[in-house]
Design an enzyme around this catalytic site. Structure first.
Site, PDB file in Angstrom:
ATOM      1  N   LYS A  87       0.938  -1.818  -0.037  1.00 41.91           N
ATOM      2  CA  LYS A  87       0.480  -0.074   0.112  1.00 41.91           C
ATOM      3  C   LYS A  87       0.961   1.077   0.410  1.00 41.91           C
ATOM      4  CE  LYS A  87      -1.948  -1.536   3.756  1.00 41.91           C
ATOM      5  NZ  LYS A  87      -1.666  -2.459   3.763  1.00 41.91           N
ATOM      6  N   LYS A 113      -3.469   1.772  13.053  1.00 42.86           N
ATOM      7  CA  LYS A 113      -2.775   2.441  12.275  1.00 42.86           C
ATOM      8  C   LYS A 113      -2.991   3.202  11.827  1.00 42.86           C
ATOM      9  CE  LYS A 113      -1.442  -3.213  12.152  1.00 42.86           C
ATOM     10  NZ  LYS A 113      -0.978  -3.883  11.316  1.00 42.86           N
ATOM     11  N   ARG A 114      -2.095   4.019  11.359  1.00 43.62           N
ATOM     12  CA  ARG A 114      -2.519   5.769  10.980  1.00 43.62           C
ATOM     13  C   ARG A 114      -2.803   6.338  11.024  1.00 43.62           C
ATOM     14  NH1 ARG A 114      -0.337   1.485   6.831  1.00 43.62           N
ATOM     15  NH2 ARG A 114       1.287   1.571   6.636  1.00 43.62           N
ATOM     16  N   LYS A 164       6.046 -10.377   2.292  1.00 39.28           N
ATOM     17  CA  LYS A 164       4.383  -9.364   1.873  1.00 39.28           C
ATOM     18  C   LYS A 164       5.059  -9.176   0.215  1.00 39.28           C
ATOM     19  CE  LYS A 164       3.028  -7.426   5.186  1.00 39.28           C
ATOM     20  NZ  LYS A 164       1.121  -7.427   5.035  1.00 39.28           N
ATOM     21  N   ASP A 184       1.263 -11.548   1.099  1.00 41.70           N
ATOM     22  CA  ASP A 184       0.734 -11.823   1.077  1.00 41.70           C
ATOM     23  C   ASP A 184       0.630  -9.623   0.605  1.00 41.70           C
ATOM     24  OD1 ASP A 184      -1.460  -9.315   3.120  1.00 41.70           O
ATOM     25  OD2 ASP A 184      -0.545  -9.232   3.909  1.00 41.70           O
ATOM     26  N   ASN A 194      -1.432  -7.678   0.006  1.00 45.31           N
ATOM     27  CA  ASN A 194      -2.193  -6.115   1.040  1.00 45.31           C
ATOM     28  C   ASN A 194      -3.058  -5.535  -0.224  1.00 45.31           C
ATOM     29  OD1 ASN A 194       0.711  -5.926   2.718  1.00 45.31           O
ATOM     30  ND2 ASN A 194      -1.536  -5.657   4.256  1.00 45.31           N
ATOM     31  N   GLU A 244      -2.190 -14.268   0.589  1.00 43.43           N
ATOM     32  CA  GLU A 244      -3.358 -13.256   1.333  1.00 43.43           C
ATOM     33  C   GLU A 244      -4.458 -11.661   0.401  1.00 43.43           C
ATOM     34  OE1 GLU A 244      -3.550 -11.276   5.942  1.00 43.43           O
ATOM     35  OE2 GLU A 244      -1.725 -13.095   5.210  1.00 43.43           O
ATOM     36  N   HIS A 263      -6.253 -12.000  12.679  1.00 40.18           N
ATOM     37  CA  HIS A 263      -5.160 -11.473  11.762  1.00 40.18           C
ATOM     38  C   HIS A 263      -4.498 -10.230  13.247  1.00 40.18           C
ATOM     39  CE1 HIS A 263      -4.652  -6.750  11.114  1.00 40.18           C
ATOM     40  NE2 HIS A 263      -3.620  -7.508  10.005  1.00 40.18           N
TER      41      HIS A 263
END
Length: 379
Positions: A28, A62-63, A177, A206, A208, A232, A308
Site C-alpha cells: 500500500k 494503524k496510521r 509481503k 500477502d 495487501n 493473502e 489477523h
C-alpha cells in the site's frame, strides 16, 4: 445454585501510542495509497466490578483513527456503569446502539471492541480460567507464523535473516509481503525465501489488496509451484466476486478478511466462497462477541481460520476454533505488556493465566497520551 450477580463500578480508558523502531512499508505504501507506518494507536479499556474483579481489553488503529476510537469509547463507556459484567452479549448490543447513528461497523464498533474484550477478560478472570478455557478450548497451543520480518521495506537479505531468527525462536511458518509494482521483484523475493527455507517450512505471501484481477490471476498461477499455505489479500478487501474466482481457479488457498469491520461483511465473503482461509480481527470487527458469531459461520462452512494481528487476544480465540488454525506472530506489541507469549516447536502456547493473561506494562503507561475514568468516585 445460581451465581451471584455483579456490578460494573468503574471504567477507565487510555489512549496509548506505540512507536515502531523502523518505519514499516507494505504494498500500500509502494503504490502510494498510504504512508509508511511509524506508530500504532491503542485504546486500552479497564473495567472494575463491585466484586473486586477487573478486566482489561484493547483495540488499535494503524496510521489514522486512534483518536476517533478513543473519543467514541469515551462517549459510550458510561453506559456500562451499574450493569452486570456477565451479560456481555446484551452489553455489546447496548454499546453498539448507543452509537448507532454513526454506524454498526467500522470505527464505531472498533471503539466497542476494547470494552467487549475487557468484559470477556473480566469474566474469565472471575472464573479463574484462561479465556480459551472459558470459551471451550480445542487445544493448548496454536500453529504460528511470523509476519513482522517480511515487509517490503526490508532488503531480501534481511528478510532471510529475519526468517532464520523466527524459526530459531520456535515459530512454525513465515509470511512475506508481495504486491510490489514490479511483479518480477515479488517473484524474486518469494524464490529467494523458498530456497532459503526449503520446501518443508510453511510459507505464505500477502499482497495487501494491491493487485487487480488479471495481475492476481497471473501471479497466482506463477506462485503455484512454491507450495504456499495461502495467498493473502490479492484483491481489494470488498471484491468478493474476484476473490471467489481466484479461489475457484487456483490450487493455492486464498486468505482474506482482516480489513472487514463487521460480521455482516464476513458473512458475505463466506457466502460468495471468496476465501479458503478467513482472517478476522477481533478488535476490528467489534470484539470477542462478534468474533465468536463469525467463527461459528466459518466453522459451519469448514473454512480455515487465521486471525489477523493482536496475537495476545487471538491465540485464545484460535484455540477455541474446531479446525486447526493459525495465529499471526508480531513482536511489536510486546512492550505494551508485562507478560510474554511462549512459542515452542512451531506453536504458540495458550497462556494458563486467567483471562487474556496480559497486563499493561509501565512502558505502556508512559506512552499514554490521554486517559479518562468513569465511576469509582471520579468522572
Amino acid at each position: 445454585m445460581t451465581s451471584p450477580s455483579d456490578r460494573i463500578t468503574r471504567v477507565r480508558l487510555s489512549s496509548v501510542t506505540l512507536p515502531l523502531d523502523t518505519p514499516v512499508s507494505d504494498a500500500k505504501v509502494l503504490t502510494g495509497r498510504q504512508r509508511p507506518m511509524t506508530e500504532i494507536a491503542f485504546l486500552f479499556a479497564e473495567i472494575g466490578a463491585e466484586s473486586g474483579h477487573q478486566g482489561f481489553g484493547f483495540g488499535y488503529s494503524k496510521r489514522a483513527g486512534g483518536p476517533g476510537q478513543y473519543a467514541h469509547a469515551r462517549e459510550i463507556a458510561p453506559d456500562l456503569l451499574g450493569e452486570d459484567p456477565s451479560d456481555i452479549a446484551r452489553l455489546w448490543d447496548k454499546l453498539v446502539w448507543a452509537g448507532a447513528s454513526v454506524g454498526r461497523s467500522g470505527l464505531a464498533t472498533q471503539a466497542v471492541a476494547a470494552l467487549d474484550i475487557a468484559l470477556w477478560d473480566l469474566k474469565a478472570r472471575r472464573a479463574g480460567l484462561s479465556l480459551a478455557k472459558l470459551l471451550g478450548a480445542h487445544r493448548d497451543s496454536v500453529r504460528c507464523y511470523n509476519t513482522s520480518g517480511g515487509f517490503l521495506h526490508a532488503p531480501v537479505e534481511q528478510v532471510l535473516d529475519n526468517a532464520t531468527a523466527a524459526l530459531e525462536r520456535g515459530i512454525g511458518g513465515i509470511k512475506i509481503k508481495v504486491g510490489h509494482p514490479d511483479a518480477r521483484v515479488d517473484l524474486a523475493r518469494v524464490t529467494a525465501v523458498r530456497e532459503h527455507l526449503g520446501d518443508a517450512v510453511p510459507l505464505m505471501v500477502d499482497a495487501n489488496q494491491q493487485w487487480d484481477r488479471p495481475t492476481a490471476q497471473r501471479l497466482g498461477r506463477a506462485l503455484e509451484p512454491y507450495g504456499l499455505v495461502w495467498i493473502e489479500e490479492p484483491l481489494d478487501a470488498y471484491d468478493s466476486a474476484g476473490h471467489a474466482a481466484l479461489a475457484a481457479s487456483l490450487d493455492t488457498p486464498i486468505a482474506t478478511g482482516e480489513m472487514l469491520t463487521s460480521v455482516a461483511e464476513h458473512a458475505e465473503l463466506i457466502r460468495a466462497g471468496a476465501a479458503d482461509v478467513v482472517q478476522p480481527d477481533a478488535p476490528r470487527i467489534g470484539g470477542i462477541t462478534p468474533f465468536l458469531r463469525l467463527a461459528g459461520l466459518a466453522e459451519h462452512a469448514r473454512l480455515q481460520l487465521a486471525p489477523h494481528f493482536a496475537m495476545e487476544i487471538h491465540v485464545h480465540l484460535a484455540a477455541a476454533y474446531a479446525l486447526e488454525p493459525w495465529v499471526e506472530h508480531f513482536e511489536w506489541l510486546e512492550p505494551l505488556f508485562e507478560e510474554r507469549l511462549e512459542i515452542r516447536d512451531g506453536r504458540m502456547l495458550v497462556p494458563a493465566r486467567p483471562g487474556l493473561g496480559v497486563t499493561p506494562s509501565e512502558q505502556a503507561r508512559e506512552w499514554t497520551t490521554d486517559q479518562c475514568e468513569f465511576g469509582g468516585g471520579s468522572r
